[in-house]
Design a protein around this motif. Structure first.
Motif, PDB file in Angstrom:
ATOM      1  N   GLU A  50     -38.829  36.847 -24.450  1.00  0.00           N
ATOM      2  CA  GLU A  50     -37.863  35.963 -23.809  1.00  0.00           C
ATOM      3  C   GLU A  50     -37.325  36.651 -22.563  1.00  0.00           C
ATOM      4  O   GLU A  50     -36.870  37.801 -22.616  1.00  0.00           O
ATOM      5  CB  GLU A  50     -36.718  35.632 -24.768  1.00  0.00           C
ATOM      6  N   THR A  51     -37.409  35.942 -21.416  1.00  0.00           N
ATOM      7  CA  THR A  51     -37.015  36.538 -20.144  1.00  0.00           C
ATOM      8  C   THR A  51     -36.059  35.618 -19.393  1.00  0.00           C
ATOM      9  O   THR A  51     -35.916  34.427 -19.727  1.00  0.00           O
ATOM     10  CB  THR A  51     -38.235  36.808 -19.250  1.00  0.00           C
ATOM     11  N   SER A  52     -35.420  36.172 -18.398  1.00  0.00           N
ATOM     12  CA  SER A  52     -34.588  35.402 -17.488  1.00  0.00           C
ATOM     13  C   SER A  52     -34.641  36.056 -16.124  1.00  0.00           C
ATOM     14  O   SER A  52     -35.085  37.201 -15.970  1.00  0.00           O
ATOM     15  CB  SER A  52     -33.121  35.355 -18.004  1.00  0.00           C
ATOM     16  N   HIS A  53     -34.190  35.313 -15.094  1.00  0.00           N
ATOM     17  CA  HIS A  53     -34.172  35.845 -13.732  1.00  0.00           C
ATOM     18  C   HIS A  53     -32.731  35.978 -13.297  1.00  0.00           C
ATOM     19  O   HIS A  53     -31.916  35.098 -13.559  1.00  0.00           O
ATOM     20  CB  HIS A  53     -34.973  34.941 -12.781  1.00  0.00           C
ATOM     21  N   LEU A  64     -37.814  40.140 -13.294  1.00  0.00           N
ATOM     22  CA  LEU A  64     -37.518  39.480 -14.557  1.00  0.00           C
ATOM     23  C   LEU A  64     -36.713  40.391 -15.479  1.00  0.00           C
ATOM     24  O   LEU A  64     -36.965  41.598 -15.560  1.00  0.00           O
ATOM     25  CB  LEU A  64     -38.815  39.065 -15.259  1.00  0.00           C
ATOM     26  N   GLN A  68     -35.111  39.894 -22.169  1.00  0.00           N
ATOM     27  CA  GLN A  68     -33.956  39.782 -23.064  1.00  0.00           C
ATOM     28  C   GLN A  68     -34.287  40.165 -24.499  1.00  0.00           C
ATOM     29  O   GLN A  68     -33.483  40.768 -25.197  1.00  0.00           O
ATOM     30  CB  GLN A  68     -33.400  38.350 -23.026  1.00  0.00           C
ATOM     31  N   GLU A 111     -31.188  35.635 -10.505  1.00  0.00           N
ATOM     32  CA  GLU A 111     -30.647  34.657  -9.564  1.00  0.00           C
ATOM     33  C   GLU A 111     -31.700  33.598  -9.313  1.00  0.00           C
ATOM     34  O   GLU A 111     -32.885  33.817  -9.542  1.00  0.00           O
ATOM     35  CB  GLU A 111     -30.263  35.320  -8.251  1.00  0.00           C
TER      36      GLU A 111
END
Length: 304
Positions: A295-298, A60, A63, A300
């Motif tokens: 706040e997170t993102s992956h 992860l 952000q 792919e």
């Protein structure tokens, strides 16, 4: 500034200054959150679950970390309740402290050893000069009563014996169709369980004293989309507290919710417990908690 013995009549500016000074002097011990600390916490949570994989948590991308401050107000009221009720026990020829020795004291006139403050307990005491001896109401003074299993006969019928009576001798009753009652061992009567065979009962007033710690807790959520049960587990720093026979509400606090909660809590506890019991001690505490929405993102798409 940590202990108050009179109503808190501070203005909002005074509260703000107090909190600012505490923070500027490094008195707030709330740790700062970093990306590494947040990731380690997430990985620790995943490792505690037997069926969770740690790949997603490890990859992860964090952000943004947003700190949000919560205020927790907690009021504890330690009260004592006294109740008298009639009870009895088997009379075993002990000395009887009855009305001939004087009149019964009132419940709150009886001196007892109290537990430590805010430590719950329940104790029972015999009220002086309230005892009397009476015949047992269960066995009417006989010490025994007829067995309900055999109705005093000492034997009971057996269905198996009746079924086999004309075919072969029943091993349970030798063909008589009756066997010894197991409830009374064939005696036809049983010892009275109320007086335990003593035939008399000692009646007396019993004082039941209950010490209870009643807790009121309020957390200012600031519209957080966060489970309430998790908010209750948040660890914060106690800023100050006040302990006295009766405490006073926080007034003109920068967060109006806290001021209203303190007024409501004290009013409710005083109205509830002062009418039915005695308030022995109150203590309130005020602490600051930090919540860090992440706040997170992956990087792919995750394979299905």
């Amino acid at each position: 500034m940590a202990w108050f013995k009179k109503p808190l009549l501070f203005l909002s500016e005074s509260w703000v200054q107090f909190l600012r000074v505490r923070g500027s002097h490094g008195h707030f011990l709330i740790p700062k959150m970093t990306c590494n600390v947040a990731r380690d916490a997430l990985l620790g949570f995943v490792d505690s679950k037997c069926c969770y994989g740690n790949r997603a948590a490890g990859e992860l991308v964090i952000q943004e970390l947003k700190q949000q401050t919560l205020y927790r107000y907690r009021l504890e009221t330690f009260n004592e309740t006294r109740l008298c009720e009639w009870t009895f026990e088997p009379y075993t020829n002990v000395a009887v402290d009855g009305p001939q020795n004087g009149s019964c004291p009132q419940p709150w006139d009886i001196k007892v050893q109290r537990p430590q403050m805010f430590q719950e307990d329940t104790k029972k005491f015999r009220v002086p000069h309230s005892s009397s001896v009476k015949e047992c109401h269960k066995c009417h003074g006989r010490g025994r009563y007829k067995c309900g299993g055999c109705h005093g006969g000492g034997q009971v019928s057996t269905a198996k014996a009746k079924h086999l009576k004309h075919q072969k001798r029943c091993p349970m009753c030798s063909g008589s169709g009756r066997k010894r009652c197991n409830t009374c061992s064939g005696r036809g009567n049983k010892s009275c369980t109320t007086c335990q065979g003593e035939k008399k009962l000692l009646h007396f007033l019993q004082l039941i004293i209950t010490w209870k710690n009643n807790v009121y807790e309020f957390i200012s959520e600031h519209q957080l989309n966060f489970p309430r049960e998790q908010l209750n587990k948040a660890v914060g720093e106690n800023i100050f507290k006040d302990e006295n026979a009766l405490v006073y509400p926080l007034l003109d606090f920068p967060c109006p919710e806290i001021s209203l909660a303190s007024q409501r809590a004290i009013a409710e506890h005083n109205a509830t417990f002062r009418s039915t019991s005695r308030i022995l001690q109150q203590v309130y505490s005020f602490c600051i908690c930090s919540i860090w929405p992440i706040e997170t993102s992956h990087p792919e798409p995750f394979p299905s």
